[in-house]
Write a protein that holds these residues in place. Structure first.
Motif, short mmCIF file in Angstrom:
data_model
loop_
_atom_site.label_atom_id
_atom_site.label_comp_id
_atom_site.label_asym_id
_atom_site.label_seq_id
_atom_site.Cartn_x
_atom_site.Cartn_y
_atom_site.Cartn_z
N UNK A 58 -38.52 -4.40 -23.95
CA UNK A 58 -39.19 -5.69 -23.87
C UNK A 58 -40.70 -5.50 -24.01
N UNK A 59 -41.40 -6.61 -24.18
CA UNK A 59 -42.85 -6.58 -24.23
C UNK A 59 -43.41 -5.91 -22.99
N UNK A 60 -42.87 -6.28 -21.83
CA UNK A 60 -43.36 -5.75 -20.56
C UNK A 60 -43.04 -4.26 -20.40
N UNK A 61 -41.84 -3.85 -20.81
CA UNK A 61 -41.47 -2.44 -20.71
C UNK A 61 -42.34 -1.57 -21.61
N UNK A 62 -42.64 -2.08 -22.81
CA UNK A 62 -43.50 -1.34 -23.73
C UNK A 62 -44.87 -1.10 -23.10
N UNK A 63 -45.44 -2.14 -22.51
CA UNK A 63 -46.75 -2.00 -21.88
C UNK A 63 -46.69 -1.12 -20.64
N UNK A 64 -45.61 -1.21 -19.89
CA UNK A 64 -45.48 -0.37 -18.69
C UNK A 64 -45.49 1.11 -19.07
N UNK A 65 -44.79 1.47 -20.15
CA UNK A 65 -44.81 2.86 -20.61
C UNK A 65 -46.21 3.27 -21.03
N UNK A 66 -46.88 2.44 -21.78
CA UNK A 66 -48.24 2.73 -22.25
C UNK A 66 -49.20 2.94 -21.09
N UNK A 67 -49.20 2.01 -20.14
CA UNK A 67 -50.15 2.09 -19.03
C UNK A 67 -49.83 3.28 -18.12
#
Length: 317
Positions: A300-309
């Protein structure tokens, strides 16, 4: 005929690890067997594009691959074969250098075809920019190779948008790929855009606008170093890498896949549909990437950002 070869490939297998030692010693039967096991594991995992370079193991990576092609009837028809030229390693009194002179490109392609035991390359990438190269001479060499039927498609590696546009303006055939270092560890490619106009932009050397240029012109982005040398899947060294490994394992468990596939999904989830290049020679680790090659990226959009951060170790600006 020129086609956008590799447009449907979600993952490529990078052959740099094949062929034994980087030393000039010859390869042996065990090296051919290792190559065959890796190729079989890739095919079993839905990977049919294989990435080479003429310098890998001093040419031995291409040579052992050619041995496998010779012992496996009809395998060549099932795969996309890509190689690169343009880097010359240090030798005797000659320094390591980049060489995209027209005659060098032609000779290197002929040598690669011989080692690979094939009569045509599906894709040829120019490995790194050569500051002394004449783009008109490069274009002439590529056009000749294309007209002779020795190379079907062309691309570049480690080049920014202005360099690509400068070469494309002299070529009638389209450049179809640009291979760059891109991973959850090597993040300059994604951070260049969001760090613009912040103090953190200093030190980010990724050429801004390259992703957008490639997307606009149908140039497929390929990511070398995509598994980040195992930094998130067993070889963690920093607190951020350890936290990312935990997150990857949790996401993999919830999605019924492996951490390696989730890691590659993070690249593929980007709108540029980045195609990771994996370079491990271990069949088990190759097979761990199967879902990245056969399934749509399930993030998801949120999971992608969580991995990045989490991988950054600090919040976004």
């Amino acid at each position: 005929m020129t086609t956008n070869v590799g447009a449907g490939e979600r993952v490529l297998y990078g052959c740099m690890g094949l062929g034994g030692s980087w030393e000039p010693e010859p390869y042996g039967p065990a090296d051919i067997d290792t190559a065959e096991a890796a190729i079989v594991a890739a095919l079993d995992s839905g990977i049919t594009a294989f990435d080479h370079a003429d310098i890998y193991r001093g040419g031995k990576s291409e040579a052992v691959f050619g041995e496998v092609l010779a012992r496996t009837p009809r395998l060549r028809e099932r795969i996309t074969l890509q190689t690169k030229c343009g880097i010359r390693r240090a030798e005797d009194d000659r320094p390591g250098m980049y060489d995209l002179r027209g005659e060098t490109i032609t000779r290197r392609v002929e040598e690669s075809l011989t080692r690979l035991r094939t009569d045509v390359l599906d894709v040829l990438l120019l490995h790194r920019p050569d500051p002394l190269a004449d783009p008109d001479e490069i274009a002439s060499a590529l056009t000749s190779l294309h007209r002779q039927g020795l190379v079907r498609n062309f691309g570049v590696s480690n080049m920014g948008a202005p360099q690509i546009a400068h070469l494309q303006a002299r070529l009638d055939v389209p450049l179809v790929a640009n291979q760059l270092e891109m991973s959850l560890h090597s993040r300059d490619w994604v951070e260049a855009g969001v760090l613009l106009n912040t103090p953190h932009s200093t030190g980010n050397g990724f050429p801004l606008g390259t992703l957008e240029h490639c997307r606009d012109h149908g140039i497929r982005l390929q990511a070398w170093g995509a598994l980040a040398q195992g930094r998130f899947t067993g070889l963690q060294q920093t607190p951020a890498e350890q936290a990312t490994a935990v997150l990857l394992a949790d996401l993999a468990r919830r999605k019924g896949t492996t951490p390696e596939s989730v890691l590659l999904w993070w690249l593929a989830r980007h709108p540029a549909a980045i195609a990771p290049v994996i370079g491990t020679v271990r069949p088990d680790r190759i097979r761990a990437c199967r879902d990245a090659a056969t399934r749509e990226p399930d993030l998801t959009h949120e999971e992608w950002y969580e991995l990045w951060i989490t991988a950054r170790g600090v919040r976004l600006p």
